[in-house]
Write a protein that holds these residues in place. Structure first.
Motif: not given
Length: 208
Positions: A31-32, A41-42, A55-60, A76-77
């Motif tokens: 898991s990454y 939130k992840a 999971i990669e979240q680069l915004g808000s 993959v998200v």
């Protein structure tokens, strides 16, 4: 700056407040999670074996959930802001089958993607790309060896795809405003292509 590292996982959260959780009870799971922004939130939960979650979240204000209860599944998200709008994307992915693959790329704002791989699902691949605002996708796999590609460009498009048979292929492309499409494949070896360009189009495909 906040850095959170959990055992046997790689979790990175930059900018606060941010929430990241990894809870795995299986074996050989990977898991990454990386969050760069604010109020993201992840959650990645795995209790099967030999599974992979990214999971990669680069915004808000983005939310992502990967729940893998089967075996040999990969999800993959990627949620990122575009040059015009960004943030508030939602992804929920649940995989309880085996050997399934899921990919979601959300670029924009307030896009939602729900993907469910049922216990009977096996060897199925789903790819969803959303580039715009207020787009919605609901994908369900109950069959085996199916493939689905859903692409949404611009705003307020809606797509629902259900694959309950075997060896089916579905391509769905929406480029415009407020288009809606539904695809249901319950038979075997069916092929479907839906292309919607413009505004307010409606399409329904049933293959059994």
């Amino acid at each position: 700056m906040k850095i959170l590292v959990l055992a046997s996982a790689s979790v990175l959260a930059l900018a606060t407040p941010a929430f990241a959780q990894d809870d795995r009870a299986g074996y050989n799971d990977v898991s990454y999670i990386e969050q760069i922004g604010s109020n993201n939130k992840a959650v990645a939960y795995q209790n099967g074996g030999t599974q992979g979650s990214t999971i990669e979240q680069l915004g808000s204000n983005d939310e992502a959930l990967n729940e893998l209860n089967g075996s040999n599944n990969t999800s993959v998200v990627l949620q990122q802001a575009s040059a015009f709008v960004g943030g508030g994307n939602l992804n929920e992915n649940r995989m309880v089958g085996s050997n399934d693959q899921n990919g979601v790329v959300q670029s924009g704002a307030r896009n939602t993607a729900y993907t469910t791989f049922d216990q009977a699902s096996s060897g199925t691949s789903s790819l969803i790309t959303q580039d715009g605002a207020d787009n919605a996708v609901d994908y369900t796999s109950i069959g085996t060896n199916n493939f689905s590609l859903i692409s949404q460009t611009f705003d307020q498009n809606g797509a629902t795809v259900v694959q309950a048979g075997a060896n089916n292929v579905s391509y769905l492309a929406q480029d415009g405003l407020a288009n809606n499409a539904g695809v249901s494949q319950t038979g075997m070896s069916a092929f479907s292509y839906v292309g919607q360009t413009g505004n307010g189009n409606v399409a329904t495909v049933t293959q059994n």
